[in-house]
Write an enzyme that holds these catalytic residues in place. Sequence first.
Site: not given
Length: 584
Positions: A68, A430, A131, A183, A128
């Site tokens: 879609n 960095c 990556a 828990c 994600n």
Amino acid sequence: MVSEVTAAGDAAVKAVLGEERFATVQNSKLLVVGAGGIGCELLKNLVLTGFRNIEVVDLDTIDVSNLNRQFLFRRIHVDRPKSVVAAEAVRQFRPEAEIISHHGNVKDAEFGLEFIAKFDVVVNALDNLEARRHVNRLCLAAEKPLLEAGSTGHLGQVTVIRKGDTECFECQAKPSQKVYPYCTIRSTPEKPVHCLTWAKNLFDLCFGPEDESNLLADLAADMRKFQAQESVDGEDAGKRIFAHLFEEDIRKQAELEDLWSDQRPPPGPLSYEEALKKNECPTDADKDKLETQKVPSVAGDAKGFVASVAKMYGERRDLIGQSSFSKDDPIAMDFVHCAANLRMQNYRIPRLSRWDAQSIAGSIIPAVASTNAIVAGLEVVQLLHVLQSLGKPMKESRARTVWVRFPEPSRKKILQPSSLHSPNPDCFVCGSRTARVALRSLEDCKIAALAKGCIQGRLGAHKPALYANGSCIFDPEYPEPGPEAEEEGLHPDWSLAQWGLSSGSLLQVEDEGQGWSINLAIREEPDLDEQLFPGGFKVEAGAGAGEEAAKDLAEKKRKAEADAQEASAAKKAALDANTVALDD
């Protein structure tokens, strides 16, 4: 041979870009990472802009649910690699273009520093965090510009990352995955997400490598006893695991009287035979839904759970002991969906359809095709600015960070640009290259658990090696104890204290695959809250990953952007006033 249509398109693009810039476009070599929602739009835009030397990497195959919004794909392409089909599709727009596809994970060794170094610019179209972190570090190590983009529903963002000139992807803390108290997951779930988290841990416990940090580690002996057997009746194993989890263990939980009250009654045990009797009929509300959008009966969940266990011990016997949950793995998702639903039945929580369970388990946010298209278009615009600035200071570039926002009545602007920010000096990737971690106990924390849970899971390393005082104390090639590890002088099961580390010690972390290294300062904090930090560690502010530091930095950036907008508005008002005066 260039077609007449392509030639006409090139002439139009050349007229807009100019001869010099168009020549730069045609001679540039690009790497596109991701061929999904943004990636499809991006690849189409790139070839139509005149880019003709592109490589694309993607690990996914095409699913019906992609069709879609990932417009390069059709139903006949289902189950084929996205990168391969996307390359075939855009090659039709520019037949002379050299578009090379790679069906694989960008974290694989073949896509390391030497691979990245071949390209002029890397363009991300990933969905994600793991990556994106990895590509960010590779580009920093290879000193290659990175176009970073993402979308969430109607929101999106495009920015430019260049070593030493701009913020990297990790200069600001990213929202970490929600961690639920031990828990709650183990004994007192209240919401479907608690049961799904439990079920994902259960899958890894049953079919993955040993992991003492797993929230269900106390069930390990019972769940893994089938792994050592050479021949297993998968259906029988499924029924026995069912009885242990949803009947016997629940009965023990119900006997813990201090956990329950009139407002929260104890859970109800469920045997496999009882579950098969609960075969509810579908309602009228379900008649127009897809099967995956219908909530199955309890009997359906029971049968599905046993069937998924049988498939693991049948079709995937060789992968038991090394599997991990993935929402895109149908067997793993069946197991997690059915197990979570059965636990919801135990605790009187409304059960879910497979569609909803997959969305929650995979943290899926519905994608909007128009947002992806806008983001992909902005990436190409910023890419053109970056190519013009190669070899020059970034401050001379017209590149910007651009936010895509849902238009508000008070401000009908969809796009909000802002200047690129300088690197964060405290960034552990960095900047300072130092991360600080608090541990509940150096005696109890094993070096392999620290590497997996903290350095890989929380700090985003791929295959980290750990050094103390110049000696290697953890090598990713030997993650488990054994004769080979001992020959190398390695003991993954030793605690940090056994390695002679104490509060205040400094470890060196090296990840050759990412070309990345940091110092890790460890501190013992015996009172570390077990509910908030079930893994036994806390990444502290100052390491580039603290939530408070992230809020402060975000607030500073928000204020700077507001000040810039106010100054721009004042300048425009002054120009308007002068114009009126001249007209008068």
